[in-house]
Design a protein around this motif. Structure first.
Motif, short mmCIF file in Angstrom:
data_model
loop_
_atom_site.label_atom_id
_atom_site.label_comp_id
_atom_site.label_asym_id
_atom_site.label_seq_id
_atom_site.Cartn_x
_atom_site.Cartn_y
_atom_site.Cartn_z
N GLN A 29 -12.23 -3.80 -45.98
CA GLN A 29 -13.45 -4.09 -46.74
C GLN A 29 -13.96 -5.49 -46.45
OE1 GLN A 29 -11.84 -3.29 -50.64
NE2 GLN A 29 -12.79 -1.25 -50.73
N HIS A 30 -13.06 -6.46 -46.41
CA HIS A 30 -13.46 -7.83 -46.08
C HIS A 30 -14.04 -7.89 -44.67
CE1 HIS A 30 -12.10 -10.14 -49.53
NE2 HIS A 30 -10.91 -9.57 -49.49
N THR A 39 -16.44 -13.74 -48.55
CA THR A 39 -16.09 -13.41 -47.17
C THR A 39 -17.23 -12.70 -46.43
OG1 THR A 39 -15.00 -11.38 -47.86
CG2 THR A 39 -13.61 -13.34 -47.59
N ALA A 40 -18.06 -11.99 -47.13
CA ALA A 40 -19.15 -11.23 -46.47
C ALA A 40 -20.10 -12.17 -45.73
CB ALA A 40 -19.91 -10.40 -47.50
N LYS A 41 -20.20 -13.40 -46.19
CA LYS A 41 -21.10 -14.38 -45.56
C LYS A 41 -20.38 -15.20 -44.49
CE LYS A 41 -23.59 -14.65 -49.86
NZ LYS A 41 -23.71 -15.38 -51.10
N ARG A 42 -19.09 -14.92 -44.27
CA ARG A 42 -18.29 -15.73 -43.35
C ARG A 42 -17.49 -14.85 -42.38
NH1 ARG A 42 -19.00 -18.04 -48.14
NH2 ARG A 42 -19.31 -20.30 -48.23
N LEU A 43 -18.09 -13.78 -41.91
CA LEU A 43 -17.43 -12.86 -40.99
C LEU A 43 -17.41 -13.44 -39.58
CD1 LEU A 43 -18.95 -9.50 -42.24
CD2 LEU A 43 -16.69 -10.45 -42.74
N PRO A 44 -16.43 -13.07 -38.77
CA PRO A 44 -15.31 -12.20 -39.10
C PRO A 44 -14.20 -12.95 -39.83
CG PRO A 44 -15.17 -12.88 -36.81
CD PRO A 44 -16.45 -13.47 -37.37
N VAL A 45 -13.31 -12.16 -40.43
CA VAL A 45 -12.16 -12.72 -41.14
C VAL A 45 -10.87 -12.20 -40.49
CG1 VAL A 45 -13.38 -12.96 -43.34
CG2 VAL A 45 -12.09 -10.87 -42.87
#
Length: 94
Positions: A29-30, A39-45
């Motif tokens: 999901q992340h 985390t959605a604004k800082r992809l990839p994780v």
């Protein structure tokens, strides 16, 4: 059933700490942004660390504790460097 606390590294170099009862699903999901939020604004994780706990409360307590740690202490945890974690804890206490 196991519960997990985990640390992700975001694309901007920041760390995200969370807890879940399904680590594979939550990380997926992340990675797709479906979890939303930070985390959605800082992809990839990237998953850097996780530990299982017997109860949700223990996983949540670990998450909250780790969120209060310095970056150096989180990096020591990720590296499994317990001596460094202990040293950093002592330094913070004065």
């Amino acid at each position: 059933m196991a519960f997990y606390a985990y640390i992700l590294r975001c694309n901007d170099g920041s760390y995200y700490t969370g807890h879940t009862d399904d680590l594979d699903l939550r990380v997926a999901q992340h990675r797709t942004g479906a979890h939303g939020g930070y985390t959605a604004k800082r992809l990839p994780v990237t998953l850097l660390w996780s530990q299982d706990f017997p109860t949700r409360d223990e996983a949540f307590d670990a998450e909250r504790r780790i969120k209060g740690w310095t970056r150096a202490k989180k990096e020591a945890l990720i590296a499994g460097d317990w001596d460094r974690i202990s040293q950093l804890a002592r330094n913070r206490q004065g």
